[in-house]
Design an enzyme around this catalytic site. Structure first.
Site, PDB file in Angstrom:
ATOM      1  N   ARG A 120      25.279  33.757  41.446  1.00 23.53           N
ATOM      2  CA  ARG A 120      25.554  32.778  40.400  1.00 23.53           C
ATOM      3  C   ARG A 120      26.156  33.500  39.204  1.00 23.53           C
ATOM      4  O   ARG A 120      26.159  34.737  39.146  1.00 23.53           O
ATOM      5  CB  ARG A 120      24.283  32.033  39.985  1.00 23.53           C
TER       6      ARG A 120
ATOM      7  N   GLY B 138       1.029  44.615  34.890  1.00 26.97           N
ATOM      8  CA  GLY B 138       2.232  44.070  34.277  1.00 26.97           C
ATOM      9  C   GLY B 138       1.951  42.875  33.382  1.00 26.97           C
ATOM     10  O   GLY B 138       2.523  42.743  32.297  1.00 26.97           O
TER      11      GLY B 138
ATOM     12  N   HIS C 216      -1.341  47.673  38.550  1.00 22.75           N
ATOM     13  CA  HIS C 216      -0.982  46.246  38.548  1.00 22.75           C
ATOM     14  C   HIS C 216      -1.424  45.586  37.244  1.00 22.75           C
ATOM     15  O   HIS C 216      -2.203  44.638  37.229  1.00 22.75           O
ATOM     16  CB  HIS C 216      -1.595  45.530  39.751  1.00 22.75           C
TER      17      HIS C 216
END
Length: 312
Positions: A172, A277, A275
């Site tokens: 896109r 984030g 983990h």
């Protein structure tokens, strides 16, 4: 019609909730706060794992909305087959972008500038001066250009990168430039100094960063995974790290949590965070705003945001 809402956060701590719903607190405890059959809107406990996320689903015969507080839906999606038709599954788009993008840039800088070595040097009272790579003038490839990928590029903008290339499921155009399709990855990987993976975990992306993917990365490149551990092939990644050909910065691993004794802990050139984030002070205010908005729309019969799929 049932009006029960299961929340993993105390309702009185969320401003703007509609008054005409019945709120039940459930954050994954063994005992349910009420009969799951009476739940109309289920907010999945955050970071409690797939077993907790799916546990009440089979009994939720009246549920109309399942709302995750994570960007990914992989913990809950396999349990949706037990639900009646027409249930909308919504993710937490808008909640984790800032924190995850922040950590991504932090991992990149930590790896390039040798920060883990400086910390070890401080512990050992050693002055580890040297010449280190900069983020400036690097070519970056973002694989998974959704809202998190876009937020990562926002934060890369001041760092004077040579270029940023973008990949998503389908091509896109954007204001920043083209987004390439996944099919273009083999041609894009060899030109990237830093490859950042921020895709959702789907059947299409599971094992995406496998031996062929990693082999096409240039010598000395940095692989960064802030998606899900299973997006990368751990065995293939270990082989590349142990050869010293590439480096890695990982907020997610497979398996996860990474067990003691796993070779990934001590592989050369790897930086690992557990983990985190989305696990920052930015999470709760954004999560509460999302829930207040979604539940207000639900109570008013308006269209919900972030609908990922509807059960059939």
């Amino acid at each position: 019609m049932t009006s029960d809402v299961w929340l993993p956060i105390q309702a009185d701590e969320i401003e703007g909730l509609p008054d005409n719903l019945d709120y039940r607190l459930w954050d994954g405890a063994d005992d349910y706060p009420a009969d799951p059959a009476d739940c109309a809107f289920y907010v999945v406990p955050y970071m409690k794992g797939a077993e907790v996320a799916r546990r009440p689903l089979a009994a939720m015969t009246s549920v109309r909305v399942v709302q995750t507080l994570s960007a990914g839906i992989d913990d809950v999606a396999p349990g949706l087959g037990s639900l009646p038709a027409g249930v909308r599954l919504c993710n937490a788009k808008g909640v984790h972008e800032a924190s995850t993008a922040e950590l991504t840039v932090g991992l990149v800088l930590a790896s390039l500038r040798g920060i883990p070595g400086f910390v070890r040097g401080q512990d050992a009272e050693e002055w580890r001066a040297g010449f280190y790579p900069a983020l400036a003038d690097k070519s970056v490839l973002i694989v998974g250009y959704g809202s998190i990928g876009s937020a990562i590029e926002d934060r890369l903008a001041p760092f004077e990168c040579a270029r940023v290339a973008r990949v998503a499921r389908s091509a896109r155009a954007t204001a920043r430039g083209p987004v390439h399709a996944l099919a273009d990855l083999p041609d894009l990987l060899p030109g990237a100094d830093i490859v950042i993976v921020s895709t959702p975990l789907t059947e299409e992306t599971k094992g995406l960063a496998g031996a062929e993917f990693l082999a096409r990365m240039k010598d000395g490149a940095l692989f960064v995974n802030v998606a899900r551990g299973q997006v990368a092939d751990t065995k293939a990644l270990l082989a590349e790290l142990e050869s010293g050909r590439i480096k890695a910065a990982l907020d997610v691993t497979d398996p996860e949590p990474l067990p003691a004794g796993h070779p990934l802990w001590h592989a050369p050139g790897v930086v690992i965070s557990p983990h985190v984030g989305g696990s920052t002070s930015a999470f709760m205010p954004r999560a509460k705003r999302l829930l207040a908005g979604q539940l207000s729309r639900h109570a008013a019969g308006d269209a919900l945001r972030n609908v990922v799929l509807t059960t059939g």
